[in-house]
Write an enzyme that holds these catalytic residues in place. Structure first.
Site, PDB file in Angstrom:
ATOM      1  CG  MET A 120      -9.584   3.666  -8.043  1.00  0.00           C
ATOM      2  SD  MET A 120      -9.486   2.554  -9.464  1.00  0.00           S
ATOM      3  CE  MET A 120     -10.344   1.096  -8.818  1.00  0.00           C
ATOM      4  N   PRO A 127       0.776  -1.239   0.000  1.00  0.00           N
ATOM      5  CG  PRO A 127       0.069  -0.922   2.196  1.00  0.00           C
ATOM      6  CD  PRO A 127       0.781  -1.909   1.319  1.00  0.00           C
ATOM      7  N   GLY A 149       0.960  -1.372  -7.402  1.00  0.00           N
ATOM      8  CA  GLY A 149       0.570  -0.899  -6.083  1.00  0.00           C
ATOM      9  C   GLY A 149      -0.485  -1.803  -5.482  1.00  0.00           C
ATOM     10  N   GLY A 150      -0.376  -2.068  -4.165  1.00  0.00           N
ATOM     11  CA  GLY A 150      -1.347  -2.925  -3.505  1.00  0.00           C
ATOM     12  C   GLY A 150      -1.178  -4.369  -3.904  1.00  0.00           C
ATOM     13  CG  ASP A 151      -3.338  -8.635  -4.282  1.00  0.00           C
ATOM     14  OD1 ASP A 151      -2.476  -9.414  -3.846  1.00  0.00           O
ATOM     15  OD2 ASP A 151      -4.259  -8.974  -5.052  1.00  0.00           O
ATOM     16  CG  ASP A 183       0.963   0.275 -11.826  1.00  0.00           C
ATOM     17  OD1 ASP A 183       1.280   0.295 -13.018  1.00  0.00           O
ATOM     18  OD2 ASP A 183       0.080  -0.463 -11.359  1.00  0.00           O
ATOM     19  CB  THR A 194      -5.105  -4.821  -1.008  1.00  0.00           C
ATOM     20  OG1 THR A 194      -5.777  -3.941  -1.902  1.00  0.00           O
ATOM     21  CG2 THR A 194      -6.011  -5.189   0.145  1.00  0.00           C
ATOM     22  CE  LYS A 208      -3.113   0.708 -15.686  1.00  0.00           C
ATOM     23  NZ  LYS A 208      -3.898   0.581 -16.941  1.00  0.00           N
TER      24      LYS A 208
END
Length: 502
Positions: free
Chosen positions: A165, A11, A87-89, A34, A117, A56
């Site tokens: 988002m 994260p 980024g994240g998962d 990303d 995530t 992204k």
């Protein structure tokens, strides 16, 4: 043809990447990363690895998804080990499924390496558990970029609702939730840059959070959590209560040596910003040091004034026809870090001063008769002459030999402009030697520090700074990295606030 790895970067905090993800990065031949992948993770890759920013970022994609998939396939077919760092998962709103499908269709072997995530990072770093026996047993993840495509009647009543988002569309989302029966008083919060030192948290309710977001002008990337668990933040928040949380602190040590100080600052919540003002290089001429090593058994004392001196001395010893069995000298170290470097070689340090500067070292020698004693001092090319001059005055025969050089990195001026030229200026700058101060001034000028607090590791560094027109706000009482961190903590108690920051 080789394998493509879809790796979750986590994260934001680079230390939250998995052990497997870290290992794969260290073997990468190409990395497609990303906007949300931490920059620090790119440093794990070999220097020769290709690094490709693929964007992204919302409304600003460097490459289309189709182009990214094509680049993965093309490099894998060339035999390159490819890491797609996300980024994240990769499989939770990361479009990893689409990339895996493209690789499968092309017959490219691939592997998925999961990552932490953002909701899990938010839960851990804001003190808001996504589940709780007394509050919720269900969690729903939803994307907020297409509000009309979501069945809010079905998902809106989830006890804990996590919205990806959805920052810019949250006013519409909140209206939908309340229109479908969710109470306006339901706790809600938005978190930007979760798990990073610049983590920004806004907590309110369904009714008030849209206005709070607008008033703060909060921008993506951010994730929103709705549910009763948000109330637990006041009790369980630990990260934003760290003593240096949110403080931007510059570390001026050499690259590769900044980790010790940076790690301590990060553990206290700070953003440790590296600005290497010195670069350690081999000696210009190793003749004198090699000559001293050839007669190593003739010395009575071996003095080390830095861990670098130990490292380069041992390197030259290893390249010679001799080894540590030739060493009959007693060993003196200037301070704990240097002592640790010596002891790592299974050698005993016989002498160390109470204060970790040249003056302290000389004080430690006071009880010793140095008349006629041979002393070897392998050190930096440019250093204070106090120790060899005073030991010679006391009757010692001192051989000062160059073990290494410290120079200013070529990119230091550009890095200084990057850190000090923008709106988000540092709160504090740390200096660990006179060289770091001198090179900083050469790279950026003393004026770059106007309004920024300065912390020094000790009196010699402080004197150098003041001679160059720099005001020192705090000085370590113990002249070590730990002492410097303590000085920064005390400085923080007087509220570090950088000029021009909002």
């Amino acid at each position: 043809m080789t394998k493509v790895y879809l790796v979750g970067a986590g994260p934001g905090d680079p230390e939250l990447i998995s052990v497997k993800g870290r290992r794969i990065l260290e073997q990468a031949g190409a990395i497609l990363f990303d906007h949300l992948a931490p920059d620090a993770l790119l440093d794990l890759a070999p220097p020769h690895a290709e690094r490709i920013y693929v964007g992204k970022k919302k409304s600003d994609h460097a490459f289309t998804q189709e182009e990214i998939c094509a680049m993965l396939i093309e490099r894998a077919r060339r035999g390159v080990t490819v890491v797609r760092l996300k980024g994240g998962d990769p499989f939770l709103f990361g479009r990893g499924g689409e990339e895996a499908e493209a690789l499968a269709a092309a017959g490219i072997p691939f592997e998925i390496v999961p990552g932490v995530t953002s909701p899990l990072g938010i839960a851990a770093y804001t003190g808001v558990p996504l589940t709780h026996r007394e509050h919720t047993s269900t969690v729903t993840f939803v994307t907020g970029h297409a509000v009309g495509a979501i069945d809010w009647e079905r998902v809106g009543h989830a006890e804990t609702l996590v919205i990806f988002m959805g920052l810019t569309t949250f006013p519409e989302i909140a209206r939908e939730l309340m229109a479908h029966g969710r109470s306006p008083e339901t706790p809600a919060m938005a978190v930007r840059w979760a798990t990073r030192p610049d983590q920004e948290t806004l907590a309110g309710t369904l009714a008030t959070l849209p206005g709070l977001i607008a008033a703060r002008a909060l921008k993506p990337p951010a994730t929103i959590i709705v549910g009763e668990v948000v109330r637990l933040r006041e009790k369980l928040d630990w990260y934003e209560r760290l003593p240096l949380f949110g403080k931007r602190i510059v570390v001026t040590r050499a690259k590769g040596q900044a980790d010790a100080l940076g790690a301590r600052l990060r553990a206290l919540g700070a953003a440790a910003l590296e600005l290497p003002t010195i670069e350690i290089r081999p000696a210009a001429d190793y003749g004198p040091l090699d000559g001293a090593i050839a007669q190593l058994d003739s010395y009575d004392w071996l003095i080390f004034t830095s861990a670098n001196g130990v490292r380069f001395f041992i390197d030259r010893l290893d390249r010679s026809a001799r080894d540590l069995r030739a060493l009959r000298a007693r060993i003196c170290a200037i301070g704990p870090a240097t002592r640790a470097a010596v002891e790592a070689l299974h050698l005993r340090v016989d002498l160390m001063g109470r204060e970790y500067v040249a003056e302290g070292l000389l004080e430690a020698f006071a009880p010793h008769d140095l008349s006629g004693k041979r002393v070897l001092l392998p050190r930096a090319a440019v250093a204070r002459d106090l120790v060899p001059s005073e030991l010679a005055r006391r009757g010692a025969r001192v051989d000062v030999v160059e073990a290494y050089r410290s120079v200013m990195p070529e990119d230091a001026p550009a890095r200084a402009r990057e850190l000090f030229g923008g709106a988000s200026r540092p709160h504090c700058v740390t200096f660990t030697s006179s060289s770091t101060v001198q090179n900083f001034v050469a790279a950026a000028g003393a004026g770059a520090l106007a309004g920024v607090k300065v912390a020094s590791i000790g009196p010699i560094t402080t004197r150098t700074a003041r001679d160059l027109g720099i005001e020192v706000s705090a000085q370590a009482s113990v002249f070590t990295i730990d002492g410097l961190v303590e000085a920064v903590l005390k400085l923080c108690e007087t509220e570090l606030t950088p000029p021009g920051n909002v």
